[in-house]
Design a protein around this motif. Sequence first.
Motif, PDB file in Angstrom:
ATOM      1  N   LYS A   1      -7.502  14.488  -8.515  1.00  0.00           N
ATOM      2  CA  LYS A   1      -8.615  14.376  -7.556  1.00  0.00           C
ATOM      3  C   LYS A   1      -9.449  13.106  -7.732  1.00  0.00           C
ATOM      4  O   LYS A   1     -10.189  12.728  -6.829  1.00  0.00           O
ATOM      5  CB  LYS A   1      -9.507  15.624  -7.598  1.00  0.00           C
ATOM      6  N   PHE A   2      -9.319  12.455  -8.889  1.00  0.00           N
ATOM      7  CA  PHE A   2     -10.027  11.181  -9.088  1.00  0.00           C
ATOM      8  C   PHE A   2      -9.206   9.971  -8.623  1.00  0.00           C
ATOM      9  O   PHE A   2      -9.686   8.839  -8.687  1.00  0.00           O
ATOM     10  CB  PHE A   2     -10.373  10.974 -10.571  1.00  0.00           C
ATOM     11  N   LEU A   3      -7.947  10.215  -8.245  1.00  0.00           N
ATOM     12  CA  LEU A   3      -7.057   9.107  -7.886  1.00  0.00           C
ATOM     13  C   LEU A   3      -6.898   9.072  -6.365  1.00  0.00           C
ATOM     14  O   LEU A   3      -6.146   9.859  -5.784  1.00  0.00           O
ATOM     15  CB  LEU A   3      -5.711   9.290  -8.575  1.00  0.00           C
ATOM     16  N   GLY A   4      -7.588   8.138  -5.712  1.00  0.00           N
ATOM     17  CA  GLY A   4      -7.573   8.062  -4.250  1.00  0.00           C
ATOM     18  C   GLY A   4      -6.159   8.053  -3.695  1.00  0.00           C
ATOM     19  O   GLY A   4      -5.873   8.691  -2.679  1.00  0.00           O
ATOM     20  N   VAL A   5      -5.266   7.350  -4.367  1.00  0.00           N
ATOM     21  CA  VAL A   5      -3.895   7.207  -3.860  1.00  0.00           C
ATOM     22  C   VAL A   5      -3.203   8.565  -3.699  1.00  0.00           C
ATOM     23  O   VAL A   5      -2.350   8.729  -2.818  1.00  0.00           O
ATOM     24  CB  VAL A   5      -3.076   6.274  -4.792  1.00  0.00           C
ATOM     25  N   MET A   6      -3.580   9.537  -4.500  1.00  0.00           N
ATOM     26  CA  MET A   6      -2.934  10.858  -4.406  1.00  0.00           C
ATOM     27  C   MET A   6      -3.391  11.621  -3.163  1.00  0.00           C
ATOM     28  O   MET A   6      -2.786  12.599  -2.765  1.00  0.00           O
ATOM     29  CB  MET A   6      -3.263  11.706  -5.645  1.00  0.00           C
ATOM     30  N   GLN A   7      -4.485  11.180  -2.567  1.00  0.00           N
ATOM     31  CA  GLN A   7      -5.004  11.849  -1.364  1.00  0.00           C
ATOM     32  C   GLN A   7      -4.541  11.146  -0.079  1.00  0.00           C
ATOM     33  O   GLN A   7      -4.776  11.625   1.019  1.00  0.00           O
ATOM     34  CB  GLN A   7      -6.539  11.831  -1.372  1.00  0.00           C
ATOM     35  N   CYS A   8      -3.893   9.973  -0.226  1.00  0.00           N
ATOM     36  CA  CYS A   8      -3.539   9.165   0.948  1.00  0.00           C
ATOM     37  C   CYS A   8      -2.279   9.716   1.604  1.00  0.00           C
ATOM     38  O   CYS A   8      -1.267   9.906   0.948  1.00  0.00           O
ATOM     39  CB  CYS A   8      -3.321   7.708   0.533  1.00  0.00           C
ATOM     40  N   ALA A   9      -2.346   9.968   2.917  1.00  0.00           N
ATOM     41  CA  ALA A   9      -1.185  10.523   3.620  1.00  0.00           C
ATOM     42  C   ALA A   9      -0.445   9.472   4.435  1.00  0.00           C
ATOM     43  O   ALA A   9       0.556   9.763   5.069  1.00  0.00           O
ATOM     44  CB  ALA A   9      -1.611  11.677   4.508  1.00  0.00           C
ATOM     45  N   GLY A  10      -0.943   8.256   4.430  1.00  0.00           N
ATOM     46  CA  GLY A  10      -0.170   7.170   5.031  1.00  0.00           C
ATOM     47  C   GLY A  10      -0.766   6.591   6.299  1.00  0.00           C
ATOM     48  O   GLY A  10      -0.697   5.405   6.518  1.00  0.00           O
TER      49      GLY A  10
ATOM     50  N   SER B   1       2.935   1.580  -3.421  1.00  0.00           N
ATOM     51  CA  SER B   1       2.104   2.059  -4.534  1.00  0.00           C
ATOM     52  C   SER B   1       1.807   3.546  -4.362  1.00  0.00           C
ATOM     53  O   SER B   1       1.742   4.293  -5.339  1.00  0.00           O
ATOM     54  CB  SER B   1       0.823   1.237  -4.657  1.00  0.00           C
ATOM     55  N   ARG B   2       1.662   4.001  -3.121  1.00  0.00           N
ATOM     56  CA  ARG B   2       1.408   5.421  -2.861  1.00  0.00           C
ATOM     57  C   ARG B   2       2.658   6.269  -3.154  1.00  0.00           C
ATOM     58  O   ARG B   2       2.570   7.297  -3.835  1.00  0.00           O
ATOM     59  CB  ARG B   2       0.993   5.607  -1.399  1.00  0.00           C
TER      60      ARG B   2
ATOM     61  N   TRP C   1      -6.444  15.163 -13.104  1.00  0.00           N
ATOM     62  CA  TRP C   1      -6.915  13.823 -12.720  1.00  0.00           C
ATOM     63  C   TRP C   1      -6.597  13.487 -11.268  1.00  0.00           C
ATOM     64  O   TRP C   1      -7.139  12.516 -10.739  1.00  0.00           O
ATOM     65  CB  TRP C   1      -6.328  12.749 -13.646  1.00  0.00           C
TER      66      TRP C   1
ATOM     67  N   VAL D   1      -0.128  14.084 -13.626  1.00  0.00           N
ATOM     68  CA  VAL D   1      -1.510  13.699 -13.951  1.00  0.00           C
ATOM     69  C   VAL D   1      -2.440  14.912 -14.047  1.00  0.00           C
ATOM     70  O   VAL D   1      -3.597  14.774 -14.477  1.00  0.00           O
ATOM     71  CB  VAL D   1      -2.105  12.674 -12.940  1.00  0.00           C
TER      72      VAL D   1
ATOM     73  N   HIS E   1       0.840  -1.193   0.000  1.00  0.00           N
ATOM     74  CA  HIS E   1       0.000   0.000   0.000  1.00  0.00           C
ATOM     75  C   HIS E   1       0.885   1.257   0.000  1.00  0.00           C
ATOM     76  O   HIS E   1       0.686   2.192  -0.773  1.00  0.00           O
ATOM     77  CB  HIS E   1      -0.862  -0.080   1.275  1.00  0.00           C
TER      78      HIS E   1
END
Lengths: 179, 179
Positions: free
Chosen positions: B166-175, B150-151, B164, B161, B147
Amino acid sequence: MHNLEPTIMLLGRSPDVLNALLRGLPDIWTTGNEGEGSWTPYDVVAHLIHAEYKNWIPRARCILEPDQSQPFPPFNREGNFEESRLKPLDLLLDEFARARANSLQELRAMDLLPGDMEKQGIHPALGTVTLGQLLATWAAHDLTHLHQISRVMAVQYKQAVGPWSKFLGVMQCAGHSAS
Amino acid sequence: MHNLEPTIMLLGRSPDVLNALLRGLPDIWTTGNEGEGSWTPYDVVAHLIHAEYKNWIPRARCILEPDQSQPFPPFNREGNFEESRLKPLDLLLDEFARARANSLQELRAMDLLPGDMEKQGIHPALGTVTLGQLLATWAAHDLTHLHQISRVMAVQYKQAVGPWSKFLGVMQCAGHSAS
């Protein structure tokens, strides 16, 4: 200017990553989800196949056409779910590998030049986007779904890990997807 | 009662997953991090090796000993980072595969029975934990680091990107890691 080579190298290996991670695993890992309406790892593979057929290369072709007055055709993220559910996961993994290989062959045949990366299209929700952004998103989309699959799998062990849950970042991740 | 078989099946494939994902990729994917003090995919592989030697099997052995008055020895998550940084990623991936195979061989040689899963040890921070929880955490720990990888990889494309993101959950993940 988007550098295409790292993108292609990542795209080329995603089928092997999903094979190594999912093929032959017990159902607990491949058919568990995160609650009603959420996706299983199996569903994610079906979605990735659909995006190969209906999203990335069709949109790249769209951008390379002379007429840019129309937005991309809409993409239904679950458009093939009914049909896919008839197939075992192994067949979906095979199909994803074939579809991705075909997509990359088509991408190479486009003989894109660095200047092509700035060519523009119209995304139905996001407005103006470039070919470079589309291709970078293709690779990042593989990663967001690998991120999702690892999270969905980990959640199946949320009870089993007991007090360790708080040390495992993945157990705290709620997905963050805007859509 | 923890069912060991799905755990072992997942643990056995993680070296292949990381090989498929990381071996031979350009540096942008393997040596980028998320900012000062954060880990690269390379660092994560080094950490996984260290955990094979110093965490999972040693702690399982600890739980199986008759005397449970002492907590597990502390585990330094970055304990081998200085030494590992001398090695190319390919060698680390080879070393992880060997270390994992040895760990699983040792786990099988323990001939654990279902009742053993309830045996207890003392974690230095979490207090009483069971062998079943430890072994489930071993598998979930592979997933939390997949996880993370990939982040970390996706973040390298955050600019590329464009809208885009904002459509990619991984870009919002802070860990979400507690430690």
